[in-house]
Design an enzyme around this catalytic site. Structure first.
Site, PDB file in Angstrom:
ATOM      1  N   GLU A 101       0.907   4.178   1.668  1.00  0.00           N
ATOM      2  CA  GLU A 101       1.401   4.725   2.936  1.00  0.00           C
ATOM      3  C   GLU A 101       2.287   3.735   3.671  1.00  0.00           C
ATOM      4  O   GLU A 101       3.231   4.132   4.374  1.00  0.00           O
ATOM      5  CB  GLU A 101       0.228   5.167   3.833  1.00  0.00           C
ATOM      6  CG  GLU A 101      -0.749   4.056   4.227  1.00  0.00           C
ATOM      7  CD  GLU A 101      -1.897   3.879   3.238  1.00  0.00           C
ATOM      8  OE1 GLU A 101      -3.047   3.789   3.691  1.00  0.00           O
ATOM      9  OE2 GLU A 101      -1.633   3.819   2.018  1.00  0.00           O
ATOM     10  N   HIS A 110       0.850  -1.183   0.000  1.00  0.00           N
ATOM     11  CA  HIS A 110       0.000   0.000   0.000  1.00  0.00           C
ATOM     12  C   HIS A 110       0.890   1.239   0.000  1.00  0.00           C
ATOM     13  O   HIS A 110       2.015   1.217   0.510  1.00  0.00           O
ATOM     14  CB  HIS A 110      -0.905   0.009   1.224  1.00  0.00           C
ATOM     15  CG  HIS A 110      -1.958  -1.060   1.198  1.00  0.00           C
ATOM     16  ND1 HIS A 110      -3.108  -0.992   1.948  1.00  0.00           N
ATOM     17  CD2 HIS A 110      -2.038  -2.231   0.522  1.00  0.00           C
ATOM     18  CE1 HIS A 110      -3.859  -2.067   1.733  1.00  0.00           C
ATOM     19  NE2 HIS A 110      -3.217  -2.841   0.878  1.00  0.00           N
ATOM     20  N   CYS A 160      -2.395  -0.472   7.523  1.00  0.00           N
ATOM     21  CA  CYS A 160      -1.560   0.726   7.466  1.00  0.00           C
ATOM     22  C   CYS A 160      -1.724   1.587   8.719  1.00  0.00           C
ATOM     23  O   CYS A 160      -0.756   2.164   9.225  1.00  0.00           O
ATOM     24  CB  CYS A 160      -1.891   1.533   6.216  1.00  0.00           C
ATOM     25  SG  CYS A 160      -1.496   0.647   4.695  1.00  0.00           S
TER      26      CYS A 160
END
Length: 599
Positions: free
Chosen positions: A69, A67, A100
């Protein structure tokens, strides 16, 4: 009114900054869209500057954790050289998911700013409020809806295109053929290796007198990027019980440094530092109190050098609340069998007349009795673990005197009373006699010793235990006190979760100042190589100097040794920071090019 105006101006400045950084995250999202990924982008800001950028790469890397982030925070940790991201703000175009948001908690970020909300999976306001969950050990602030319309519009356009493609029979996201993945085919690499994104782990020991572990890894990584600009590089601070052990432990443990004044090997005051955690763990380096840099390495100094200051460090740690003490034994200037250490804990080493013997190895010639009881009572309830970087026994051909005596100055002059300076026979006899005193004291006070751990090695005499000869016999002294010995590098690699960190690596680069026969006896690079070989990873070892014969090192899992010197130069120049940096950059480049040989 003035205060209100000031607050309003500050808030307006913060909004402007948030929008500016979110624009950079949006640019990352656009890059993801061009690659056929869901357009989510992120940046990490520290001290008003972007230190890491990333976009969604789940499809390209076939990685569920890729992902935007998540990847940006991992990169920020590499840039800062620490896993804690205190002082950092993460900007991301879509509300973070549970994974995350969990990483944000674990990384100790200060703040998260996101654009569009995610009603189906958002963990910072939509489905969960992970940032303010009082059951967790960290909280951080969240700012929602910054450039929300732009972020949402980007996602809407992308999914409209996907639906249109599916309507025409295209079921999968389109990934451009020339887009760099983590692992490329040979044809692309042969034409241009810069398109590769290999995963490379750099785990180097320090280069004594030239570079710390962190500096060496940073410069090696710079050289790697000459070959692979887009490489996914993970730097792991490394130590094997010697210099740098405390700093490496700090990277993995939540603790604070303590500084205390103790005696150096010659009895002079010196300030030593160690790590103390809230859980009562203390990590100490013997070299900080009795390191080789504190001795002039003359014959007289080698005979007098004492470990008394190390015992003072241990006493301070216990006074500060430590219930488990991890003592790194590397880099010492002493060969006193740990008698100074024991005396600092209250033990007495006596001659035939009942007087305290002289300090250092010279005192062992007169040692006739050992009262260990005071030290054992002081250590009651404390777990003492010695981190060794060698597996040498206390005495004999591979013992403390014969193997390490020369580098500490014992070969500077002929030994007293006509003893052979080549074999150190007299000194070894002194150490053998002291080992008997240690064994006798253990037997007399067995009731004061802690219960051995289930997997602890059973032994008859401290003299022959592997590692007892570490630091001139400090290993034997620790055993006599009911402590245990363990490989320093193995303990540190476990602490750093090394096996998981190298799972996806294409190359492991390790290093140390000098590679020779001792390297295979438990030094950090060999510990790294053995772990890497269990997962069939190639290993390059960078060294400032190497021995003529290195078969034992290669048998431990090292594939290639790269010497760091770019050209002939005197030692005093080679150890200068500028030369060390240039040498390690070039060595990192050479090691990285090893990946191209099989393509």
């Amino acid at each position: 009114m003035l205060q209100q105006d000031t607050r309003g101006a500050a808030a307006g400045g913060q909004r402007a900054a948030d929008e500016r950084f979110m624009q950079e995250a949006l640019e990352q999202a656009r890059t993801a869209a061009r690659a056929g990924e869901v357009p989510i982008g992120a940046v990490v800001v520290y001290n008003g500057e972007v230190i890491a950028r990333a976009h969604n790469l789940r499809e390209c890397n076939e990685d569920p954790s890729a992902h935007a982030e998540f990847s940006a925070m991992v990169e920020a940790s590499r840039v800062l050289g620490r896993w804690r991201l205190a002082g950092c703000t993460v900007y991301v175009t879509l509300e973070p998911c549970l994974m995350c948001a969990g990483l944000m908690v674990n990384a100790r970020i200060d703040r998260c700013v996101y654009g569009a909300a995610d009603p189906k999976g958002g963990a910072l306001g939509s489905l969960y409020n992970l940032n303010s969950d009082q059951r967790l050990n960290h909280a951080f602030s969240v700012t929602k809806g910054v450039l929300e319309n732009e972020c949402a519009a980007q996602l809407s356009r992308f999914f409209s295109q996907v639906r249109a493609q599916r309507a025409h029979g295209e079921r999968n996201l389109v990934i451009p053929d020339d887009y760099p993945r983590r692992r490329q085919g040979a044809s692309a690499a042969a034409a241009d290796p810069s398109v590769l994104e290999p995963a490379i782990v750099v785990a180097s020991d320090s280069f004594k007198g030239s570079a710390t572990s962190e500096e060496a890894e940073r410069w090696i990584a710079t050289g790697v990027r000459r070959v692979f600009p887009n490489a996914n590089i993970t730097c792991i601070p490394l130590a094997d019980g010697g210099e740098g052990t405390v700093d490496a432990a700090c990277a993995a443990l939540d603790g604070t440094y303590r500084v205390v004044q103790v005696a150096d090997p010659m009895g002079n005051p010196v300030k030593a530092r160690y790590l103390l955690t809230a859980a009562g763990q203390a990590v100490l380096e013997m070299s900080s109190a009795a390191g080789i840099e504190f001795s002039d390495c003359t014959h007289d100094a080698a005979l007098r050098a004492s470990t008394y200051g190390v015992g003072q460090l241990v006493m301070d740690a216990m006074g500060a609340g430590a219930n488990a003490i991890y003592l790194g034994l590397g880099g010492s200037a002493t060969t006193d069998g740990g008698q100074g250490f024991l005396r600092a804990l209250g033990a007495r080493v006596l001659d035939k007349e009942g007087r305290d013997v002289p300090w250092g190895l010279a005192g062992l010639e007169r040692a006739a009795a050992l009262d260990l009881e005071p030290a054992l009572r002081v250590l009651a309830g404390v777990e003492l673990v010695a981190l060794t970087d060698v597996s040498n026994p206390l005495v004999g051909r591979r013992g403390a005197v014969r193997v390490f005596g020369e580098q500490k100055g014992l070969a500077d002059l002929p030994t007293p009373r006509g003893a052979d300076p080549t074999t150190y026979a007299s000194y070894d006899r002194w150490m053998i006699a002291f080992a008997r005193l240690l064994d006798d004291a253990r037997e007399r006070h067995a009731h004061l010793l802690p219960e051995p751990l289930p997997k602890a090695r059973r032994f008859g005499s401290v003299a022959g235990v592997p590692g007892a000869g570490a630091a001139g016999g400090m290993g034997a002294a620790v055993l006599a006190c009911g402590g245990s010995l363990t490989s320093g590098v193995e303990a540190m690699l476990d602490l750093l979760d090394f096996d998981n960190l190298i799972r996806d690596a294409d190359l492991i680069i390790t290093g140390e100042g000098a590679v020779d026969g001792q390297t295979a006896d438990g030094k950090a690079p060999v510990g790294v190589a053995r772990r890497a070989k269990r997962q069939h990873k190639p290993v390059a070892l960078i060294a400032a100097s190497r021995a003529y014969e290195l078969d034992p090192v290669y048998k431990c899992g090292v594939d290639v040794v790269v010497t760091a010197l770019r050209r002939p130069m005197p030692l005093d120049r080679a150890v200068q920071p500028r030369e060390t940096r240039h040498n390690l950059v070039c060595a990192g480049e050479t090691a990285a090019r090893a990946l191209l040989l099989g393509r």
